[in-house]
Design a protein around this motif. Structure first.
Motif, PDB file in Angstrom:
ATOM      1  N   SER A 171      10.344   9.636   0.122  1.00  9.86           N
ATOM      2  CA  SER A 171      11.576   9.101  -0.476  1.00  9.86           C
ATOM      3  C   SER A 171      11.527   7.598  -0.733  1.00  9.86           C
ATOM      4  O   SER A 171      12.433   7.048  -1.365  1.00  9.86           O
ATOM      5  CB  SER A 171      12.770   9.398   0.443  1.00  9.86           C
ATOM      6  N   LEU A 172      10.480   6.919  -0.262  1.00  9.58           N
ATOM      7  CA  LEU A 172      10.444   5.456  -0.354  1.00  9.58           C
ATOM      8  C   LEU A 172      10.491   4.966  -1.793  1.00  9.58           C
ATOM      9  O   LEU A 172      11.097   3.929  -2.088  1.00  9.58           O
ATOM     10  CB  LEU A 172       9.185   4.917   0.342  1.00  9.58           C
ATOM     11  N   PHE A 199       0.832  -1.205   0.000  1.00 12.95           N
ATOM     12  CA  PHE A 199       0.000   0.000   0.000  1.00 12.95           C
ATOM     13  C   PHE A 199       0.870   1.260   0.000  1.00 12.95           C
ATOM     14  O   PHE A 199       0.577   2.233  -0.705  1.00 12.95           O
ATOM     15  CB  PHE A 199      -0.928  -0.005   1.218  1.00 12.95           C
ATOM     16  N   LEU A 200       1.951   1.233   0.779  1.00 11.48           N
ATOM     17  CA  LEU A 200       2.893   2.344   0.754  1.00 11.48           C
ATOM     18  C   LEU A 200       3.451   2.554  -0.646  1.00 11.48           C
ATOM     19  O   LEU A 200       3.525   3.677  -1.145  1.00 11.48           O
ATOM     20  CB  LEU A 200       4.042   2.091   1.735  1.00 11.48           C
ATOM     21  N   GLY A 201       3.862   1.450  -1.277  1.00  4.49           N
ATOM     22  CA  GLY A 201       4.380   1.540  -2.642  1.00  4.49           C
ATOM     23  C   GLY A 201       3.362   2.080  -3.623  1.00  4.49           C
ATOM     24  O   GLY A 201       3.714   2.758  -4.593  1.00  4.49           O
ATOM     25  N   PHE A 202       2.084   1.799  -3.358  1.00  2.00           N
ATOM     26  CA  PHE A 202       1.012   2.273  -4.248  1.00  2.00           C
ATOM     27  C   PHE A 202       0.809   3.787  -4.149  1.00  2.00           C
ATOM     28  O   PHE A 202       0.600   4.471  -5.161  1.00  2.00           O
ATOM     29  CB  PHE A 202      -0.286   1.551  -3.899  1.00  2.00           C
ATOM     30  N   ILE A 203       0.864   4.328  -2.911  1.00  2.00           N
ATOM     31  CA  ILE A 203       0.540   5.745  -2.756  1.00  2.00           C
ATOM     32  C   ILE A 203       1.727   6.679  -2.998  1.00  2.00           C
ATOM     33  O   ILE A 203       1.529   7.871  -3.249  1.00  2.00           O
ATOM     34  CB  ILE A 203      -0.052   6.037  -1.359  1.00  2.00           C
ATOM     35  N   ILE A 204       2.969   6.166  -2.938  1.00  2.00           N
ATOM     36  CA  ILE A 204       4.138   7.042  -3.085  1.00  2.00           C
ATOM     37  C   ILE A 204       4.122   7.822  -4.400  1.00  2.00           C
ATOM     38  O   ILE A 204       4.369   9.034  -4.405  1.00  2.00           O
ATOM     39  CB  ILE A 204       5.442   6.235  -2.939  1.00  2.00           C
ATOM     40  N   PRO A 205       3.850   7.179  -5.559  1.00  2.00           N
ATOM     41  CA  PRO A 205       3.798   7.977  -6.800  1.00  2.00           C
ATOM     42  C   PRO A 205       2.768   9.100  -6.743  1.00  2.00           C
ATOM     43  O   PRO A 205       2.992  10.180  -7.306  1.00  2.00           O
ATOM     44  CB  PRO A 205       3.427   6.935  -7.866  1.00  2.00           C
ATOM     45  N   PHE A 206       1.644   8.880  -6.046  1.00  2.00           N
ATOM     46  CA  PHE A 206       0.633   9.930  -5.921  1.00  2.00           C
ATOM     47  C   PHE A 206       1.122  11.057  -5.010  1.00  2.00           C
ATOM     48  O   PHE A 206       0.804  12.226  -5.229  1.00  2.00           O
ATOM     49  CB  PHE A 206      -0.675   9.342  -5.398  1.00  2.00           C
ATOM     50  N   VAL A 207       1.882  10.712  -3.974  1.00  2.00           N
ATOM     51  CA  VAL A 207       2.490  11.738  -3.123  1.00  2.00           C
ATOM     52  C   VAL A 207       3.380  12.639  -3.973  1.00  2.00           C
ATOM     53  O   VAL A 207       3.306  13.871  -3.908  1.00  2.00           O
ATOM     54  CB  VAL A 207       3.307  11.093  -1.983  1.00  2.00           C
ATOM     55  N   ILE A 208       4.228  12.025  -4.786  1.00  2.00           N
ATOM     56  CA  ILE A 208       5.142  12.778  -5.650  1.00  2.00           C
ATOM     57  C   ILE A 208       4.369  13.607  -6.663  1.00  2.00           C
ATOM     58  O   ILE A 208       4.613  14.816  -6.824  1.00  2.00           O
ATOM     59  CB  ILE A 208       6.109  11.814  -6.356  1.00  2.00           C
ATOM     60  N   LEU A 209       3.409  12.988  -7.342  1.00  2.00           N
ATOM     61  CA  LEU A 209       2.674  13.662  -8.410  1.00  2.00           C
ATOM     62  C   LEU A 209       1.897  14.869  -7.887  1.00  2.00           C
ATOM     63  O   LEU A 209       2.020  15.980  -8.415  1.00  2.00           O
ATOM     64  CB  LEU A 209       1.717  12.673  -9.082  1.00  2.00           C
ATOM     65  N   PHE A 210       1.091  14.670  -6.850  1.00  2.00           N
ATOM     66  CA  PHE A 210       0.217  15.751  -6.395  1.00  2.00           C
ATOM     67  C   PHE A 210       0.966  16.827  -5.611  1.00  2.00           C
ATOM     68  O   PHE A 210       0.701  18.024  -5.796  1.00  2.00           O
ATOM     69  CB  PHE A 210      -0.932  15.180  -5.555  1.00  2.00           C
TER      70      PHE A 210
END
Length: 386
Positions: free
Chosen positions: A333-334, A42-53
């Motif tokens: 950073s993950l 789940f962490l891996g799933f949301i990290i790209p959205f953290v970066i993008l938004f």
């Protein structure tokens, strides 16, 4: 501070469960490993959205004609984070081999625990793809002044931030507990704990060496005694230690910066901006912790200067828009840790634990360093003054 205590309890509780694992039904450890797998994915799933938004919203908010002060502050903040990361890497490569002499097995290799079921949560975007998209849309929105897209990314940022506060942060202690339970059951937990204290001491020492260097440069440029300037910033440093929040420290940091003869208008512009985009202290800790984990576990690549430099340059970009939540910098950073350094879920869990243990000191370094940036920007924009 409450979160740190919860994480500490998670570490202790996980170790206790792991040590008595042999006397527990086998499904207990399998259930723990299952939770670890699901939360890690789940962490891996949301990290790209953290970066993008977060990055898109931050870049878009700067505007097309945001002026010299904004561009200069952002450039110095990025440079500061890069130099802090490189400095931390050099310290790590020189000091850590004196204490970390052999690798330990990666978590789970010896005990052979298996999840109760398999579940794959694939990220919707790759980390680098999300980073490139963030700059494309952020710059595009700033240039076109598109209210619809800006609102979309601003609201998306708010959703992700609430997700971090309501789901990720509350479950982090349990995730850390699951990592340490498995390490204790594997028999590798004591080697890890012995490295914890080393990293914490080394991180705080490196923070202060960085601050002395930053204020030496800023003081020289601005024509001020660097140690007097740093002394004036101490209220901001200790407030950062207590609050663990750059935003909450802004009023104190602004007043401390004014004591260094930075113009009022400049202090009130640069300090709030720096609180959001300048995370040199966090960068130092992430680089030190990452290098430590890579040295500890033989399955990961051996850290080298050339191998770590691309990571540091990318990390400094991520730090510009890291979420303003406890541990937000390491969470953001993950994606880089997994894609660029090959970190496994276990290594990620250890990284989070190490980082969170010193988060207050990293925050204090971030806000204190903002004072040095304000000195430089004030000098470059307005010239030397008395």
């Amino acid at each position: 501070m409450k979160l740190i205590l919860k994480l500490l309890l998670g570490v202790i509780g996980g170790i206790v469960v792991g040590l008595i694992a042999v006397s527990l039904p086998s499904w207990v450890m399998d259930a723990i490993v299952t939770f670890q797998m699901i939360f890690g994915q789940f962490l891996g799933f949301i990290i790209p959205f953290v970066i993008l938004f977060f990055i898109t919203s931050g870049v878009a908010s700067m505007g097309a004609g945001s002026g010299k002060t904004l561009g200069l502050t952002t450039g110095i903040a990025y440079t500061s984070s890069v130099l802090a990361g490189v400095f931390a890497l050099v310290i790590a490569l020189v000091v850590l081999p004196l204490f970390i002499t052999e690798s330990v097995p990666m978590v789970g290799e010896e005990a052979g625990f298996t999840p109760l079921f398999e579940l794959e949560i694939d990220p919707a975007l790759g980390v680098i793809t999300a980073l490139v998209m963030a700059f494309v849309f952020g710059i595009g929105i700033a240039r076109t002044n598109s209210p619809t897209l800006k609102s979309f990314f601003d609201e998306g940022k708010n959703i992700i931030e609430k997700l971090l506060w309501k789901v990720v942060i509350p479950f982090l202690p349990f995730y850390i507990a699951s990592i340490f339970a498995e390490m204790a059951a594997d028999g590798t937990v004591w080697e890890t704990l012995s490295s914890f204290a080393l990293v914490l001491v080394l991180a705080i020492a490196t923070h202060w060496l960085y601050l002395i260097g930053a204020f030496t440069i800023a003081g020289s440029v601005a024509g001020q005694n660097p140690f007097s300037a740093l002394k004036n910033m101490l209220p901001a440093y200790f407030t950062g230690v207590g609050t663990m929040s750059s935003a909450a420290t802004i009023p104190i940091t602004v007043e401390a910066t004014k004591k260094n003869r930075v113009r009022e208008s400049m202090a009130e512009t640069v300090i709030p901006l720096g609180a959001n985009i300048h995370l040199a202290g966090s960068t130092i800790t992430i680089v030190l912790a990452a290098t430590t984990v890579m040295m500890m576990y033989g399955d990961l690549a051996t850290p080298t200067v050339l191998g770590m430099l691309p990571f540091i340059f990318a990390l400094a970009v991520i730090m510009i828009a890291a979420p303003g939540v406890p541990g937000g910098a390491v969470i953001a950073s993950l994606g880089l840790l997994t894609t660029m350094l090959g970190f496994t879920e276990a290594a990620v869990g250890i990284m989070i634990a190490i980082y969170m243990a010193q988060d207050s000191f990293g925050t204090a370094t971030n806000v204190t360093g903002d004072g040095a940036i304000a000195l430089l920007v004030d000098r470059f924009v307005n010239g030397r003054h008395s």
